[in-house]
Each structure stands twice: as C-alpha cells, then as structure tokens.
Design an enzyme around this catalytic site. Sequence first.
Site, PDB file in Angstrom:
ATOM      1  N   ASP A 118       7.079   0.338  11.464  1.00  0.00           N
ATOM      2  CA  ASP A 118       5.903  -0.507  11.258  1.00  0.00           C
ATOM      3  C   ASP A 118       6.163  -1.968  11.608  1.00  0.00           C
ATOM      4  O   ASP A 118       5.221  -2.770  11.693  1.00  0.00           O
ATOM      5  CB  ASP A 118       5.414  -0.410   9.814  1.00  0.00           C
ATOM      6  CG  ASP A 118       4.648   0.876   9.545  1.00  0.00           C
ATOM      7  OD1 ASP A 118       4.256   1.558  10.520  1.00  0.00           O
ATOM      8  OD2 ASP A 118       4.442   1.213   8.362  1.00  0.00           O
ATOM      9  N   ARG A 175      -4.739  13.213  14.899  1.00  0.00           N
ATOM     10  CA  ARG A 175      -3.379  13.021  14.400  1.00  0.00           C
ATOM     11  C   ARG A 175      -2.859  14.333  13.810  1.00  0.00           C
ATOM     12  O   ARG A 175      -3.467  14.887  12.891  1.00  0.00           O
ATOM     13  CB  ARG A 175      -3.345  11.894  13.358  1.00  0.00           C
ATOM     14  CG  ARG A 175      -3.780  10.551  13.918  1.00  0.00           C
ATOM     15  CD  ARG A 175      -3.772   9.448  12.877  1.00  0.00           C
ATOM     16  NE  ARG A 175      -2.424   9.103  12.448  1.00  0.00           N
ATOM     17  CZ  ARG A 175      -2.144   8.149  11.568  1.00  0.00           C
ATOM     18  NH1 ARG A 175      -3.149   7.445  11.023  1.00  0.00           N
ATOM     19  NH2 ARG A 175      -0.892   7.881  11.228  1.00  0.00           N
ATOM     20  N   ARG A 193      -2.289  -3.401  12.408  1.00  0.00           N
ATOM     21  CA  ARG A 193      -1.054  -4.086  12.808  1.00  0.00           C
ATOM     22  C   ARG A 193      -1.159  -4.676  14.220  1.00  0.00           C
ATOM     23  O   ARG A 193      -0.451  -5.638  14.526  1.00  0.00           O
ATOM     24  CB  ARG A 193       0.137  -3.141  12.673  1.00  0.00           C
ATOM     25  CG  ARG A 193       0.305  -2.639  11.250  1.00  0.00           C
ATOM     26  CD  ARG A 193       1.703  -2.165  10.944  1.00  0.00           C
ATOM     27  NE  ARG A 193       1.746  -1.513   9.634  1.00  0.00           N
ATOM     28  CZ  ARG A 193       1.753  -2.156   8.465  1.00  0.00           C
ATOM     29  NH1 ARG A 193       1.729  -3.471   8.445  1.00  0.00           N
ATOM     30  NH2 ARG A 193       1.781  -1.490   7.322  1.00  0.00           N
ATOM     31  N   LYS A 209       0.827  -1.202   0.000  1.00  0.00           N
ATOM     32  CA  LYS A 209       0.000   0.000   0.000  1.00  0.00           C
ATOM     33  C   LYS A 209       0.866   1.259   0.000  1.00  0.00           C
ATOM     34  O   LYS A 209       0.441   2.302  -0.502  1.00  0.00           O
ATOM     35  CB  LYS A 209      -0.969   0.007   1.179  1.00  0.00           C
ATOM     36  CG  LYS A 209      -0.384   0.230   2.555  1.00  0.00           C
ATOM     37  CD  LYS A 209      -1.479   0.197   3.613  1.00  0.00           C
ATOM     38  CE  LYS A 209      -0.938   0.479   5.015  1.00  0.00           C
ATOM     39  NZ  LYS A 209      -0.540   1.892   5.175  1.00  0.00           N
ATOM     40  N   SER A 210       2.086   1.166   0.545  1.00  0.00           N
ATOM     41  CA  SER A 210       2.981   2.321   0.530  1.00  0.00           C
ATOM     42  C   SER A 210       3.366   2.686  -0.903  1.00  0.00           C
ATOM     43  O   SER A 210       3.342   3.856  -1.290  1.00  0.00           O
ATOM     44  CB  SER A 210       4.241   2.029   1.349  1.00  0.00           C
ATOM     45  OG  SER A 210       3.925   1.816   2.707  1.00  0.00           O
ATOM     46  N   ARG A 253       0.675   3.183  19.517  1.00  0.00           N
ATOM     47  CA  ARG A 253       1.082   1.784  19.433  1.00  0.00           C
ATOM     48  C   ARG A 253       1.960   1.341  20.592  1.00  0.00           C
ATOM     49  O   ARG A 253       1.929   0.166  20.977  1.00  0.00           O
ATOM     50  CB  ARG A 253       1.786   1.516  18.093  1.00  0.00           C
ATOM     51  CG  ARG A 253       0.826   1.518  16.928  1.00  0.00           C
ATOM     52  CD  ARG A 253       1.513   1.320  15.584  1.00  0.00           C
ATOM     53  NE  ARG A 253       0.527   1.138  14.523  1.00  0.00           N
ATOM     54  CZ  ARG A 253       0.819   1.093  13.227  1.00  0.00           C
ATOM     55  NH1 ARG A 253       2.074   1.240  12.829  1.00  0.00           N
ATOM     56  NH2 ARG A 253      -0.146   0.917  12.332  1.00  0.00           N
ATOM     57  N   SER A 275       7.360  12.658  11.154  1.00  0.00           N
ATOM     58  CA  SER A 275       6.736  11.726  10.210  1.00  0.00           C
ATOM     59  C   SER A 275       7.357  11.881   8.833  1.00  0.00           C
ATOM     60  O   SER A 275       7.427  13.002   8.302  1.00  0.00           O
ATOM     61  CB  SER A 275       5.222  11.965  10.120  1.00  0.00           C
ATOM     62  OG  SER A 275       4.650  11.175   9.096  1.00  0.00           O
ATOM     63  N   SER A 276       7.766  10.770   8.237  1.00  0.00           N
ATOM     64  CA  SER A 276       8.311  10.811   6.875  1.00  0.00           C
ATOM     65  C   SER A 276       7.219  11.103   5.852  1.00  0.00           C
ATOM     66  O   SER A 276       7.514  11.500   4.719  1.00  0.00           O
ATOM     67  CB  SER A 276       8.978   9.474   6.543  1.00  0.00           C
ATOM     68  OG  SER A 276       8.014   8.430   6.470  1.00  0.00           O
TER      69      SER A 276
END
Length: 425
Positions: A305, A104, A381, A26-27, A336, A150-151
Amino acid sequence: MKACVAYNPAPTHTVMPQTIGLPLSKSLSNRLLIINALTGIRTRRENIARCDDTEAMLQALAAGTHANVNIGAAGTAMRFLTAYYATLPGCDMILDGTERMRQRPIGILVDALRNLGADITYTANEGYPPLHIRGRRLEGGAIEIDGSVSSQYTSALLMAAPAMTLGMELTLRGTPVSLDYIEMTTAMMYAYGISTEQRQNDSRDLCIKVTAGSYQPPRPPFTVEADWSASSYWYEISALTGRPFTLTGLQARSLQGDAIVAHIFEPLGVITHINRDGSLTITKENSPIPQKHTAVELNMQSCPDLAQTVAATCCGMGLAFRLTGLSTLPIKETDRLEALRRELGKLGYRLTVSDGNTLEWDGTKIPGVAYPTIETYNDHRMAMSMAPLAAINGTLTIDNPAVVSKSYPDFWLHLAGAGFQIRQS
C-alpha cells in the site's frame, strides 16, 4: 467533480511543524469489527476509523442475518464478511459490491471455506462476487491456500477459525504477501484470548494453527491507533517540500506493517522524531540520499500500500527507482501498476511495469502533458499519492477527489492547511 491543486505556502509554513490529526487505521478497525462481532461486543463508532470502508462494514453487520448487503468498493469488508457469514449459523446473505469489486477474485477464499464445510455459491461469474452465503457451524481442520495472492484471504480465515469445530491449521503455499497484515490479525486475536501457533513445514511453507475456542473481551478494551498508511502522504510532502509535520495518534511500536514508512523515507532525507507526548515529528534533513539516476531499490511485498507514495516521491525528487514485490497491486481498487504508469507518464515520468510485480523508472524526464488531469480510477491512494506532486510539477487537476473518503475523508482539508491551494469544481 475535480480538484485543482497548487502549492503556495506562507513563509511560516516552511519552518513551523503543522500538526496533522491522522485518521484511525481502517485495517485495525475492520479487524476489530469482525472480532467484536464474533465476541458479541458492540463496537463504538468513535473508537474506529471514520471512512467508507468501516462504514460499509458497520452497515453490513447491522443488516441482520437475512439480507442483501452491498459493501461498495471495500475489499477488506468483502473478504472478512465472506468468512464471517460462512461461520454464522442460520444466516442467509447475498454479498455484493461495485462493478470493480465484481472483477476482484475471491475464489481462493471461497474454495478454502467450502473445503472447511461452508455453503457458498456464486450468483454471477464463477470466482467473483456476488456471493450467496448460507451460514453454518464449520467443521474446520487442515487447509492449504496460495499465500502469494492476498493476505486478506488469510486474515479472513484466521479470524473465523476459533468458531470452527476442529479449529483450523492453515498452510500458505509459496511466499506470503503482506505478511505484516497477517501478523496484525494474529496479534489482535491474541488480545482477545485466541493464541495461534506458527511453523514452517518441510517445503518451507508457513503453517498457522488456530485452536477452536471463544473470543474474550480484552481488558483494557482494544484501542485503534492512527493510520500509518495515511502518514505516508505526509512523509511524501515533507520529502518534496522540506516542510516539517507533527503526526498525532501513531504508535512507534505498531501492529501496522506500514510503520516501515519511517525507515523507507530515511534515505530520502525525512527523519522521524518521537516526542514526549507520543506524537511524531518528521523533518527533511540533510541526510545522505541516493544521487540522481541511482536506483532506489525496494522489495515492497510486505507493504504494497506504500508503493504509490514511494513511486510518486521518487519521481518528484528525480530519483530512479525499482520497486518489486508488487504482485497484489493489479487486483486492488484498480490495477495500481498500470494506473501509476499512465498517470506519472502524464507528468513526464516514463515508468515500466514488468513481471506483474515490478515498477521501475530510470530517472529520465521527458516533456509531460500540458495541464494534466490525474485520473484516480476510484482509488483513494492514487488521489493522495499524486496530489503532493503539485509542489514539483505545478498545478495538477485530480479527477474524483471525493474518493479519499475510502480511508482519509479529511485529506483535502489537511492538505489545504499545509500550504496547498485546493479548488474543487
């Protein structure tokens, strides 16, 4: 809905590799959708991942240029579309998501785009979605952002940069997180004819320069490979059960940073073999692994991830661990770090979280909760990393199992084929 998971394999399951047809990445898919949109290419659905995140992106791109778009829980879509709409002259969009998405932060990206000339306003809380975006041709130029958050902010800006009048020179202050995802973005841009230049300034910050230009259709067309992040759950299952698996669709030389999972699991005894047809077979072998109560120490800044998979695997194997570089985990689909601490605690693994980026377990097992129900917090996840622990801890109940559709809709079907009994209620 809940899923009751138990492990009871047939004898042949332990010796014959099961073939797993992994979902597409999906990335890669979401980057492909944005770059194709900027190139003027229609993306064929069969060439991208079939999951909630890409579906959200497809629906948003099909909504036109004057619409209210809700992308649900798709964080990548929120960040990428914000930059895409901002550089699309004449568009007038409201971009929103789930309640968690509204929690977020997106201020770093919005501030950067505003400094480049964008017209973006918040419709509720400052720094968070929903966003009202009025697209225009951006001037571009030099910009600095905090690279440690965040990238996805970086990738969003990079993909939009060729459409800016002056291009863009982006400086990432601090140590960039998930750098492999940024490299994935620049590699895909290069495939479409856009080169980037990288250097370090006097402060050792990473600077990335993108010249104004137009994307060009690649020849041959860009192909999305299978998802290395999804493969991690099969590495976990192999480590916990000793079962071999053949994984199809992956590329050993991959644009995906999570391909490092093959190296991460070697010390845990899972070895990756490349087959002549390009598939990979993973086997649990008698290679050296850390002794019980000896910490597995990993900096996972480039592959956060994988943290849930590695933490669950180490717990199931009785291996103490210390995972660092996890500063992005609290702003994912859920916090997470806290979710892992709570849910693994139900199974008797008392984890500690420190400094907002470190997760540890000292190897001590305590009595767990009888008949535990694992909460997923609407995080795909969490469901996929925790379910394999049924092979070690007995039957587990997973709350909201449908959440796996965010990235791996066939996960439960594949798990059932691997000797796990799945009963949904």
